[in-house]
Scaffold this active site. Structure first.
Site, PDB file in Angstrom:
ATOM      1  N   LYS A 186       0.857  -1.182   0.000  1.00 28.43           N
ATOM      2  CA  LYS A 186       0.000   0.000   0.000  1.00 28.43           C
ATOM      3  C   LYS A 186       0.889   1.227   0.000  1.00 28.43           C
ATOM      4  O   LYS A 186       1.709   1.429   0.900  1.00 28.43           O
ATOM      5  CB  LYS A 186      -0.906  -0.008   1.232  1.00 28.43           C
ATOM      6  CG  LYS A 186      -1.767   1.237   1.325  1.00 28.43           C
ATOM      7  CD  LYS A 186      -2.780   1.169   2.437  1.00 28.43           C
ATOM      8  CE  LYS A 186      -3.532   2.479   2.560  1.00 28.43           C
ATOM      9  NZ  LYS A 186      -4.485   2.479   3.672  1.00 28.43           N
ATOM     10  N   LYS A 239      -2.200  -1.609  -3.796  1.00 30.58           N
ATOM     11  CA  LYS A 239      -3.070  -0.440  -3.728  1.00 30.58           C
ATOM     12  C   LYS A 239      -2.251   0.826  -3.819  1.00 30.58           C
ATOM     13  O   LYS A 239      -1.248   0.921  -3.119  1.00 30.58           O
ATOM     14  CB  LYS A 239      -3.832  -0.510  -2.402  1.00 30.58           C
ATOM     15  CG  LYS A 239      -4.654   0.701  -2.078  1.00 30.58           C
ATOM     16  CD  LYS A 239      -5.244   0.521  -0.720  1.00 30.58           C
ATOM     17  CE  LYS A 239      -6.029   1.772  -0.373  1.00 30.58           C
ATOM     18  NZ  LYS A 239      -6.562   1.747   0.951  1.00 30.58           N
TER      19      LYS A 239
END
Ligand code: PBG
Length: 315
Positions: A186, A239
């Site tokens: 992320k 992400k």
């Protein structure tokens, strides 16, 4: 002929719908920056999830919009058995039991500082994130969600070692069938703005660069995903999506477990805006972005377009 030989396919069953839960009754509140998305009270959430199920969607990912007076620097409201997510999870598992319920694990919606972990101010007044102390709370939060019926917990916090902490906490509490979908790679991204506006969770000081990843790094993403796999994750995630297709590919090659991608809020907002202006055709542009994720290696895709994409795919 093209369909016969297509290398990749997009199925409704591969989509995960992120949803925002808020306090109240009969509440469906539109949110700036995310046209077509709403903060939903638990009763309206149930209706929404029923309709997603009818469309063939198999999983939802729940985020809580916590009121300002519930936020502090201890995570106590994240552990409230009568908190928003516990109530939402229980309600969904009784009314739509065959929907896979994934719940967000992180402290930022509950944090007066808007950070994913507990904050300690040092003697210069600078805030540091307390990694290990946060992990202990995330483990408790996961057990609480598991007790309410969550099928998977989804740590989005990026503390080091939190997958192991959560796995151990779940095992110790005998929740051996609860899965972990780890946000492994992320990035400290500029693409989370609309999401933070929905939850009112923008960091109060500094940024998230001490725990979220540097967009310049690729090898680190592979290392993070492998660590999470070894620590007991059942799914790893990359992400945001579109700017990180190479990462998705590298992570898919590096682990054995399923890989998810999260098409985040500003990716949605940009596509929506361009479509609104008539600069792209919404259906074509969205489906192209989604098949791109599949081609890059995503097994499942969390996207705010889940319901629309399901409708288009079902046509
Ligand atoms: C925080 C969290 C964020 C998102 C999901 N979980 C934002 C952040 O890290 O600040 C972003 C999702 C999106 O933009 O759609 N735990």
């Amino acid at each position: 002929m093209r369909d016969l030989v297509a290398e990749h396919r997009l199925a409704v069953s591969q989509l995960v719908a992120p949803l925002f839960v808020a306090e109240g009754e009969n509440l469906s509140e539109s949110v700036p920056g995310l046209p077509g998305l709403y903060r939903l009270s638990v009763d309206r959430l149930i209706d929404e999830v029923k309709s997603l199920r009818t469309l063939g969607i198999r999983a939802v990912l729940l985020f809580a919009k916590v009121s300002e007076d519930q936020k502090d620097n201890t995570g106590v409201s994240a552990l409230d058995p009568n908190g928003l997510l516990p109530r939402a999870i229980k309600a969904l598992k009784t009314t739509v039991p065959d929907m896979v319920v994934m719940s967000d694990i992180a402290l930022d919606p509950y944090s007066s500082y808007g950070h994913d972990g507990l904050v300690e101010l040092d003697n210069r007044g600078e805030g540091n994130i307390l990694n290990d102390e946060t992990n202990a709370i995330l483990g408790e939060m996961a057990v609480l969600h598991a007790r309410c019926g969550a099928d998977m917990v989804a740590p989005s916090d990026m503390m080091d070692g939190r997958v192991r902490a959560i796995r151990q906490a779940l095992e110790a509490a005998h929740y051996t069938r609860t899965g972990i979908m780890a946000y492994s790679a992320k990035y400290a991204s500029n693409y989370y703005g609309p999401f933070r506006a929905v939850l009112d969770s923008a960091p109060g000081f500094g940024d998230k660069k001490t725990y979220q990843m540097d967009p310049a790094n690729g090898r680190e993403a592979v290392a993070e995903a492998r660590l999470d796999e070894a620590e007991g994750a059942d799914i790893v995630m990359v992400k945001p999506g579109q700017p990180y297709l190479d990462i998705l590919w590298r992570v898919r090659e590096a682990v054995q477990i399923p890989v998810a991608v999260y098409q985040v809020s500003a990716e949605y907002a940009m596509l929506k805006l361009a479509a609104e202006k008539g600069w792209v055709d919404e259906k074509q542009a969205v489906l192209e972005s989604l098949i791109g994720f599949r081609r890059a290696g995503a097994d499942l895709i969390a996207t705010y377009f889940a319901a629309d994409a399901a409708r288009w795919l079902n046509q």
